[in-house]
Design a protein around this motif. Structure first.
Motif, PDB file in Angstrom:
ATOM      1  N   ASN A 124       0.314  -1.286  -0.092  1.00 31.49           N
ATOM      2  CA  ASN A 124       0.009  -0.260   0.136  1.00 31.49           C
ATOM      3  C   ASN A 124       0.645   1.262  -0.366  1.00 31.49           C
ATOM      4  O   ASN A 124       2.295   1.071  -0.279  1.00 31.49           O
ATOM      5  N   GLU A 125       0.135   2.498   0.359  1.00 29.10           N
ATOM      6  CA  GLU A 125       0.882   3.784   0.009  1.00 29.10           C
ATOM      7  C   GLU A 125       2.213   4.090   1.212  1.00 29.10           C
ATOM      8  O   GLU A 125       2.968   4.640   0.883  1.00 29.10           O
ATOM      9  N   THR A 126       2.120   3.065   1.768  1.00 35.08           N
ATOM     10  CA  THR A 126       2.372   3.159   3.299  1.00 35.08           C
ATOM     11  C   THR A 126       3.615   2.550   3.226  1.00 35.08           C
ATOM     12  O   THR A 126       5.053   2.197   4.136  1.00 35.08           O
ATOM     13  N   GLU A 143       8.751  11.768  -8.809  1.00 36.42           N
ATOM     14  CA  GLU A 143       7.788  11.809  -6.845  1.00 36.42           C
ATOM     15  C   GLU A 143       8.378  12.867  -5.830  1.00 36.42           C
ATOM     16  O   GLU A 143       7.601  13.843  -5.462  1.00 36.42           O
ATOM     17  N   ARG A 161      -0.987   6.859  -8.153  1.00 39.35           N
ATOM     18  CA  ARG A 161       0.028   5.072  -8.378  1.00 39.35           C
ATOM     19  C   ARG A 161      -0.873   3.692  -9.300  1.00 39.35           C
ATOM     20  O   ARG A 161      -1.743   3.273  -8.742  1.00 39.35           O
ATOM     21  N   GLU A 221      -1.557  14.085  -0.450  1.00 41.09           N
ATOM     22  CA  GLU A 221      -1.954  12.757  -0.206  1.00 41.09           C
ATOM     23  C   GLU A 221      -1.253  11.642  -1.913  1.00 41.09           C
ATOM     24  O   GLU A 221      -1.099  12.172  -3.468  1.00 41.09           O
ATOM     25  N   THR A 222      -1.042  10.447  -1.880  1.00 41.51           N
ATOM     26  CA  THR A 222      -0.033   9.830  -2.906  1.00 41.51           C
ATOM     27  C   THR A 222      -1.562   8.562  -3.162  1.00 41.51           C
ATOM     28  O   THR A 222      -1.644   8.332  -1.745  1.00 41.51           O
ATOM     29  N   TYR A 223      -2.116   7.971  -3.414  1.00 41.43           N
ATOM     30  CA  TYR A 223      -3.185   7.164  -3.864  1.00 41.43           C
ATOM     31  C   TYR A 223      -2.339   5.835  -4.990  1.00 41.43           C
ATOM     32  O   TYR A 223      -1.987   5.876  -5.732  1.00 41.43           O
ATOM     33  N   LEU A 224      -3.207   4.651  -4.945  1.00 42.40           N
ATOM     34  CA  LEU A 224      -3.011   3.141  -5.163  1.00 42.40           C
ATOM     35  C   LEU A 224      -4.044   2.985  -5.904  1.00 42.40           C
ATOM     36  O   LEU A 224      -4.868   3.530  -5.415  1.00 42.40           O
ATOM     37  N   TRP A 287      -1.553  -4.968  -5.309  1.00 44.37           N
ATOM     38  CA  TRP A 287      -1.603  -3.324  -4.168  1.00 44.37           C
ATOM     39  C   TRP A 287      -2.436  -3.251  -4.195  1.00 44.37           C
ATOM     40  O   TRP A 287      -3.475  -4.348  -4.805  1.00 44.37           O
ATOM     41  N   ASP A 289      -5.803  -0.880  -3.026  1.00 44.32           N
ATOM     42  CA  ASP A 289      -5.988   0.560  -3.137  1.00 44.32           C
ATOM     43  C   ASP A 289      -7.182   0.816  -2.365  1.00 44.32           C
ATOM     44  O   ASP A 289      -8.148   1.792  -2.754  1.00 44.32           O
ATOM     45  N   LYS A 291      -6.715   2.648   0.599  1.00 41.64           N
ATOM     46  CA  LYS A 291      -7.148   4.360   0.736  1.00 41.64           C
ATOM     47  C   LYS A 291      -8.102   4.987  -0.397  1.00 41.64           C
ATOM     48  O   LYS A 291      -8.474   6.096   0.124  1.00 41.64           O
TER      49      LYS A 291
END
Length: 320
Positions: A124-126, A143, A161, A221-224, A287, A289, A291
């Motif tokens: 995930n994003e972390t 990025e 992403r 923020e960043t998102y998958l 992945w 997603d 979030k």
């Protein structure tokens, strides 16, 4: 909302422009002179010419926007050309957006930032990015460039992403290459194709970018994004069904594939097989997603819908 989409003549960028247009945005597509604008003209997206070598030209285009979306990418380019587009042009675009008073900059990124073995699956994003190949290192640097310039310039940004994409208007992605290999009756696999991976319909990437362009809590923020999962062997079986042909499989052990990829990278300017591709085909790449979905977004297209539209675009289902 008036949205400027840089890279709108490309594979993913054209879907982003299309979905923003379908969502009711006033979309402007700045293109270099001579770029292919046929699809954008057909769907009614406004095209304007821009000189990417002239910062004032970029700022003039951005000045008409509420949001700037960056989908530019160097496809099949040399390392030097890739850096000029992915890093230097991205830096100039976000600076121009800031100077023009744009409220938000939305950056299309990629899951290659994780490298080929993210360590935890699903990631995930972390999950830490562990780039080990040039393509991954460049994606991470892009990025970081967006975050650094946005912080210094005081402009809001969002990064998406997406997983590996399947869609129309595509001739170079992993899926189109595998579909063409399937049509030639020589579907390639490494280590029997057992590794699993996430995919997403390109239309859903466009929908997600349109969603994030307006989501208040997305700032910084960043998102998958992913749509569905399967193995490479399962992808071959799905193509067998959709094309009505059971293609032959060409299975190569991982050590041999790595040796071939290493030799191609040393000898060829544009290798058809890379070490990154080999490793990606040998490791699970799933992945998470949650979030983005918890923010209210959901994908609209499943695996079979995605493959149908992609094969139609490649001319592989015209007679079926």
């Amino acid at each position: 909302m008036r949205t400027v989409v840089f890279g709108a003549s490309g594979f993913i960028g054209s879907h982003v422009a299309e979905q923003l247009h379908l969502a009711g945005h006033d979309v402007i597509a700045p293109l270099r002179a001579g770029s292919d604008r046929v699809f954008l003209d057909r769907i009614g997206v406004r095209v304007t010419q821009v000189d990417f070598a002239d910062q004032s030209s970029i700022e003039a285009v951005a000045s008409s926007a509420d949001v700037v979306v960056n989908c530019t990418a160097a496809v099949q380019a040399s390392p030097r050309q890739a850096r000029q587009v992915d890093i230097e042009l991205t830096r100039r675009l976000i600076r121009a957006a800031s100077q023009a008073g744009v409220s938000r900059f939305v950056q299309l990124s990629t899951i290659v930032v994780y490298g080929y073995a993210p360590g935890t699956c699903p990631a995930n994003e972390t999950t830490p990015c562990r780039p080990s190949h040039p393509i991954s290192k460049l994606a991470v640097e892009r990025e970081d460039t967006v975050r650094a310039v946005a912080r210094d310039a005081g402009i809001d940004y969002v990064i998406l992403r997406p997983a590996s994409t399947i869609g129309s208007r595509d001739k170079t992605s992993f899926f189109s290459q595998l579909a063409q290999a399937h049509a030639a009756n020589r579907f390639p696999m490494i280590d029997r194709g057992m590794a699993r991976f996430s995919c997403v319909d390109t239309r859903d990437i466009g929908r997600a970018m349109a969603f994030l362009a307006e989501l208040p809590e997305a700032v910084g923020e960043t998102y998958l994004l992913r749509g569905f999962e399967l193995s490479w062997a399962q992808l071959k079986e799905v193509l067998d069904v959709h094309r009505g042909v059971v293609a032959k499989t060409r299975s190569v052990p991982r050590p041999l594939a790595l040796g071939l990829a290493t030799a191609q990278e040393r000898l060829l300017k544009n290798p058809t097989l890379t070490r990154y591709a080999v490793e990606a085909l040998c490791h699970d790449r799933i992945w998470d997603d949650a979030k983005l979905r918890s923010a209210g977004f959901d994908t609209a297209y499943d695996l079979h819908q995605s493959i149908d539209v992609a094969l139609l675009a490649l001319g592989e289902k015209e007679n079926r």
